[in-house]
Design an enzyme around this catalytic site. Sequence first.
Site, PDB file in Angstrom:
ATOM      1  N   GLY A 158       0.801  -1.208   0.000  1.00  0.00           N
ATOM      2  CA  GLY A 158       0.000   0.000   0.000  1.00  0.00           C
ATOM      3  C   GLY A 158       0.836   1.261   0.000  1.00  0.00           C
ATOM      4  O   GLY A 158       2.016   1.267  -0.366  1.00  0.00           O
ATOM      5  N   CYS A 159       0.224   2.340   0.455  1.00  0.00           N
ATOM      6  CA  CYS A 159       0.793   3.683   0.285  1.00  0.00           C
ATOM      7  C   CYS A 159       2.068   3.925   1.082  1.00  0.00           C
ATOM      8  O   CYS A 159       2.830   4.830   0.760  1.00  0.00           O
ATOM      9  CB  CYS A 159      -0.247   4.733   0.660  1.00  0.00           C
ATOM     10  SG  CYS A 159      -1.696   4.771  -0.424  1.00  0.00           S
ATOM     11  N   TYR A 160       2.315   3.154   2.118  1.00  0.00           N
ATOM     12  CA  TYR A 160       3.469   3.436   2.971  1.00  0.00           C
ATOM     13  C   TYR A 160       4.748   2.742   2.518  1.00  0.00           C
ATOM     14  O   TYR A 160       5.819   2.932   3.094  1.00  0.00           O
ATOM     15  CB  TYR A 160       3.172   3.047   4.427  1.00  0.00           C
ATOM     16  CG  TYR A 160       2.924   1.577   4.675  1.00  0.00           C
ATOM     17  CD1 TYR A 160       3.960   0.651   4.666  1.00  0.00           C
ATOM     18  CD2 TYR A 160       1.639   1.090   4.935  1.00  0.00           C
ATOM     19  CE1 TYR A 160       3.743  -0.695   4.902  1.00  0.00           C
ATOM     20  CE2 TYR A 160       1.401  -0.243   5.172  1.00  0.00           C
ATOM     21  CZ  TYR A 160       2.463  -1.141   5.154  1.00  0.00           C
ATOM     22  OH  TYR A 160       2.233  -2.481   5.390  1.00  0.00           O
TER      23      TYR A 160
END
Length: 384
Positions: A158-160
């Site tokens: 995901g985004c991290y």
Amino acid sequence: MSHSAILRSLQTIVPDTELRQDEVRDVFAAQPDLGRLAQRIVTASFNGSGIDTRYTVLDELSLISDAESPQFYDRASGALLSPATKVRNEIYVREAWKLYVDAARRSLESDPDITAADITHVITVSCTGFYAPGPDYEIVRALGLADSVQRYHLGFMGCYASVPALRAASQFCAADPDAVVLVVSVELCTLHLRSSEDPDMIVATSLFADGAAAGLVTARKFVSAVPGFALDRFHTGIIPEGKKDMAWMIGDEGFEMILSTAVPQLIGDHIFDALRPLYADRAELATAFDDGTIGEQIAHWAIHPGGRSILDRVEERLGLSEQQLGPARKVLRQYGNMSSATVLFVLRRILEQEGARDGDRVAAMAFGPGLTAEAALLTVVAPT
């Protein structure tokens, strides 16, 4: 480690097709299967997103393309289509490798000292598609790297995910002082957009975009003085109450983002617990963090702009200035949320356009499924 690894030669790219937020909003709001409530949610989500433009690998979504066999958008009828996951992933295979190779090549070519022969490790990052041999292999072959280069792929985090990629790169450099790690993130989020009445899906549709970023991480000393960031410290925090509020699943019609409206509140409520350990071993930072003056100790904040409301909550809770959140807001406005690549866009902007000076502290932070908060403490290296 005796010397922090340095992130240098950071480069970013986006695909050619630009999406104007107001035009995309009108297409999504006009879908005949949407009820009135969903239409209002579409309008509100797009208007309140803090985004003006986004970019995509899908020419069809330019709204002026006349594809003979449209897969995502039928311009003649104005209908958004919903291809199967296999179709979406096949486009990822066709388009992603070009961005991986282009971003990696630009990073290498922009560095005055490091060449292909110096690269010892490649770390690729993506959560929007899969294939093997994958992008790590493509980069090695296309750039003429040694076959023996160690390759790692961080997938579906995901985004991290770019933050743990940088942490892994710094750990490789700690283990091997001669290591030079090429880190490349490519996300084609628009492959998974589709019309829906689900509020979480509508919010995701209003935010996500495509983009790529690459940089070199090394603790080696080279001849030229190159600007970058010393990677000083990392920390992973988990907000377990948010597990159901941010998730990334594989469905029959693409990957499915769960991004509830509770996420900004959850981040605001728990951000102190998630970040405090990052500053624990530095007395002046720990004190500033607890008394609300951390913004005075850390000049620049590379916050992943998961959405405008997330940035609003972080700014409010940490007592940051409008200027400190400026780089994240500007990246969001110009490019949208490009998942894991986005925080690297923010870091590049801080280094090149925000007056960063040698020795300035930088706090980087990104949020993703879990609800996971990945954070890093960096120092600007800007030789004069």
